[in-house]
Design a protein around this motif. Structure first.
Motif, short mmCIF file in Angstrom:
data_model
loop_
_atom_site.label_atom_id
_atom_site.label_comp_id
_atom_site.label_asym_id
_atom_site.label_seq_id
_atom_site.Cartn_x
_atom_site.Cartn_y
_atom_site.Cartn_z
N VAL A 1 39.40 39.43 -36.12
CA VAL A 1 40.52 40.00 -35.35
C VAL A 1 40.01 40.64 -34.06
O VAL A 1 40.62 40.48 -32.99
CB VAL A 1 41.29 41.03 -36.21
N ARG A 2 38.88 41.34 -34.13
CA ARG A 2 38.31 41.93 -32.91
C ARG A 2 37.95 40.84 -31.90
O ARG A 2 38.15 41.00 -30.69
CB ARG A 2 37.07 42.76 -33.26
N HIS A 3 37.43 39.73 -32.42
CA HIS A 3 37.07 38.60 -31.55
C HIS A 3 38.30 38.04 -30.85
O HIS A 3 38.27 37.77 -29.64
CB HIS A 3 36.39 37.52 -32.40
N ILE A 4 39.39 37.88 -31.58
CA ILE A 4 40.62 37.33 -31.01
C ILE A 4 41.20 38.30 -29.99
O ILE A 4 41.60 37.92 -28.88
CB ILE A 4 41.65 37.04 -32.12
N LYS A 5 41.25 39.58 -30.34
CA LYS A 5 41.82 40.58 -29.43
C LYS A 5 41.04 40.65 -28.12
O LYS A 5 41.59 41.00 -27.08
CB LYS A 5 41.83 41.96 -30.10
N GLY A 6 39.75 40.30 -28.19
CA GLY A 6 38.92 40.31 -26.99
C GLY A 6 39.06 39.06 -26.15
O GLY A 6 38.30 38.86 -25.19
N GLY A 7 40.02 38.20 -26.50
CA GLY A 7 40.25 36.98 -25.73
C GLY A 7 39.33 35.83 -26.12
O GLY A 7 39.18 34.89 -25.35
N GLY A 8 38.75 35.91 -27.32
CA GLY A 8 37.83 34.87 -27.77
C GLY A 8 38.53 33.61 -28.25
O GLY A 8 39.76 33.55 -28.37
N ALA B 1 41.19 31.08 -18.24
CA ALA B 1 41.43 31.67 -16.93
C ALA B 1 42.36 32.88 -17.01
O ALA B 1 42.23 33.83 -16.23
CB ALA B 1 42.03 30.61 -16.00
N GLU B 2 43.26 32.85 -17.99
CA GLU B 2 44.22 33.94 -18.15
C GLU B 2 43.70 35.05 -19.06
O GLU B 2 44.37 36.09 -19.21
CB GLU B 2 45.54 33.40 -18.72
N GLY B 3 42.52 34.82 -19.68
CA GLY B 3 42.00 35.80 -20.63
C GLY B 3 42.77 35.82 -21.93
O GLY B 3 42.73 36.80 -22.69
N ARG B 4 43.46 34.74 -22.22
CA ARG B 4 44.28 34.65 -23.42
C ARG B 4 43.46 34.09 -24.58
O ARG B 4 42.70 33.13 -24.39
CB ARG B 4 45.47 33.73 -23.14
N PRO B 5 43.58 34.65 -25.78
CA PRO B 5 42.83 34.10 -26.92
C PRO B 5 43.33 32.72 -27.31
O PRO B 5 44.46 32.34 -26.99
CB PRO B 5 43.09 35.12 -28.04
N VAL B 6 42.46 31.97 -27.99
CA VAL B 6 42.79 30.61 -28.41
C VAL B 6 42.42 30.43 -29.87
O VAL B 6 41.32 30.81 -30.30
CB VAL B 6 42.03 29.55 -27.57
N ILE B 7 43.33 29.84 -30.64
CA ILE B 7 43.05 29.44 -32.01
C ILE B 7 42.92 27.92 -32.01
O ILE B 7 43.89 27.21 -31.72
CB ILE B 7 44.17 29.85 -32.99
N LEU B 8 41.71 27.44 -32.29
CA LEU B 8 41.50 26.00 -32.38
C LEU B 8 41.59 25.61 -33.85
O LEU B 8 40.73 25.97 -34.66
CB LEU B 8 40.13 25.62 -31.81
N LYS C 1 50.85 36.37 -33.83
CA LYS C 1 50.59 37.81 -33.84
C LYS C 1 49.83 38.27 -32.60
O LYS C 1 50.10 39.35 -32.07
CB LYS C 1 49.80 38.18 -35.10
N TYR C 2 48.89 37.43 -32.12
CA TYR C 2 48.03 37.85 -31.01
C TYR C 2 48.30 37.06 -29.73
O TYR C 2 47.50 37.08 -28.81
CB TYR C 2 46.56 37.71 -31.42
#
Length: 306
Positions: A188-195, A120-127, A230-231
Motif C-alpha cells: 500500500v505504501r508503494h502504491i500511495k507513492g505512485g509506484g 508522467a502524472e505521478g499516478r500509481p499503476v496496477i499491472l 481505492k487509490y
C-alpha cells in the motif's frame, strides 16, 4: 536452512522434492543459457509432467472449457505447456542472463501509452498479469525502462523451495511484497507513492467472486480492481509472451480498464486474458486447477501418450 517463524513446516516430501529440483536447477545452470532453457523445458515436459500428473490436469481443464479441441491439439498442448513451465523456471534462476533477454522485448498494445502517461502524472499503476509465457519478463523489462515496479507474491507451500525461489525472483528486481499483513502494508505504501505494482490474478481464489472465464464461472480475486479504485490507480493488463524461438519475448500491454466497479473491471481483465490465451494456447499454465469442476471430469480423463 533458516525459515521465518510463521513459515509452514516442511515435510519429508517437501525436502525430497526440493533436493531434486535444486539439483536439476544447479545442473542446468552449468550449461550455456540457450541450452539450459531448452533442456529444462524438455525435462519438465518429458519427465516431470507425466510423473506429477500434469498431462491429466491439462487434459481435464481443456475438456472442461474447450471440449471440441482436436485430439492432435490436446496432445501438442500436453507437451508444450509443461515445456513452457520448465523454461520459465530456469529463466527465473538465470538472473542477469534472463534479464538481458527480457529487457530487449518490444512492448505492443495501447497499454504502454497509458502506463507512460500515468508515470508522467505521478499516478500509481496496477499491472494485472497471468501465467502466460514468462510473467517475470514484464517486470524485468519495466524496471529497465525506469518504472518503480514492485510485485506481490504468494509464499509457496514447500518452505525449502520457497526460500531460494524468492531469492531468485528478487534478483530480477525489487521491491517484492509477500502476501500477508506485513507485505500488504508495504504494498500500500508503494502504491500511495505512485509506484507500479504487478499482480498475478489468474488462479482460483476461494474468497473471490464467481466470474466468467472461458464460458465457465470460476472464483476470481477482485484485488486488482479494488486497489485501482481505492487509490485511483490505472489498471492495465500486461503479459510477457514467449516468441516462437522459445528464448525471447514480446510484451503485450492491453488497454487500460476503465474504472467502474470491481466485478465489471475484473470481468474485463478475464475477457482480455482469455482472448490472448486463445491465440497462444500453449503459453498459459493449464496445469493449475483454475476451475473447481466435479471430480468426474478429472477421473474420467484418459491419457494417451502416443
Amino acid at each position: 536452512m533458516s525459515q521465518p517463524k510463521d513459515a509452514p513446516v516442511g515435510t519429508k516430501t517437501h525436502y525430497a522434492t526440493n533436493l531434486f529440483l535444486k539439483g536439476a536447477i544447479g545442473l542446468a545452470l552449468t550449461l550455456p543459457y540457450a541450452t539450459r532453457v531448452r533442456m529444462m523445458g524438455w525435462l519438465v515436459s518429458t519427465v516431470v509432467a507425466p510423473l506429477a500428473g500434469y498431462h491429466r490436469r491439462i487434459r481435464s481443464n481443456l475438456n472442461f472449457v474447450l471440449p471440441d479441441l482436436p485430439e492432435s491439439e490436446v496432445k501438442r498442448l500436453c507437451k508444450a505447456v509443461p515445456d513452457n513451465a520448465g523454461r520459465t523456471l530456469i529463466e527465473i534462476y538465470s538472473g542477469q542472463a534472463f534479464v538481458e533477454r527480457a529487457i530487449k522485448a518490444p512492448i505492443e498494445g495501447p497499454g504502454l501509452a497509458k502506463l507512460e502517461q500515468a508515470r508522467a502524472e505521478g499516478r500509481p499503476v496496477i499491472l494485472v498479469t497471468g501465467h502466460m509465457g514468462n510473467y517475470d519478463a514484464v517486470r524485468a523489462n519495466l524496471i529497465h525502462r525506469g518504472h518503480n515496479m514492485g510485485a506481490l507474491y504468494r509464499r509457496m507451500s514447500n518452505p525449502y523451495f520457497n526460500e531460494h525461489y524468492v531469492k531468485s525472483i528478487s534478483k530480477i528486481g525489487t521491491p517484492m511484497f509477500e502476501q500477508g499483513r506485513k507485505g500488504m502494508l508495504e504494498m500500500v505504501r508503494h502504491i500511495k507513492g505512485g509506484g507500479v505494482l504487478g499482480i498475478l490474478t489468474d488462479l482460483y481464489h476461494y474468497y473471490g467472486e464467481d466470474i466468467q472465464f472461458f464460458g465457465k464461472k470460476t472464483r476470481t480475486s477482485l484485488i486488482t480492481a479494488e486497489l485501482a479504485l481505492k487509490y485511483n490507480a490505472a489498471l492495465i493488463p500486461v503479459y510477457g509472451l514467449r516468441e516462437p524461438d522459445g528464448l525471447n519475448f514480446r510484451i503485450v500491454a492491453q488497454d487500460e480498464i476503465p474504472h467502474s466497479d470491481p466485478i465489471t473491471m475484473t470481468q474485463a481483465v478475464n475477457d482480455g486474458l482469455e482472448r490472448l490465451i486463445r491465440e497462444n494456447l500453449e503459453q498459459w499454465f493449464w496445469i493449475h486447477q483454475r476451475w473447481k469442476y466435479p471430480d468426474e471430469n478429472f477421473k474420467n480423463v484418459k491419457i494417451n501418450e502416443e
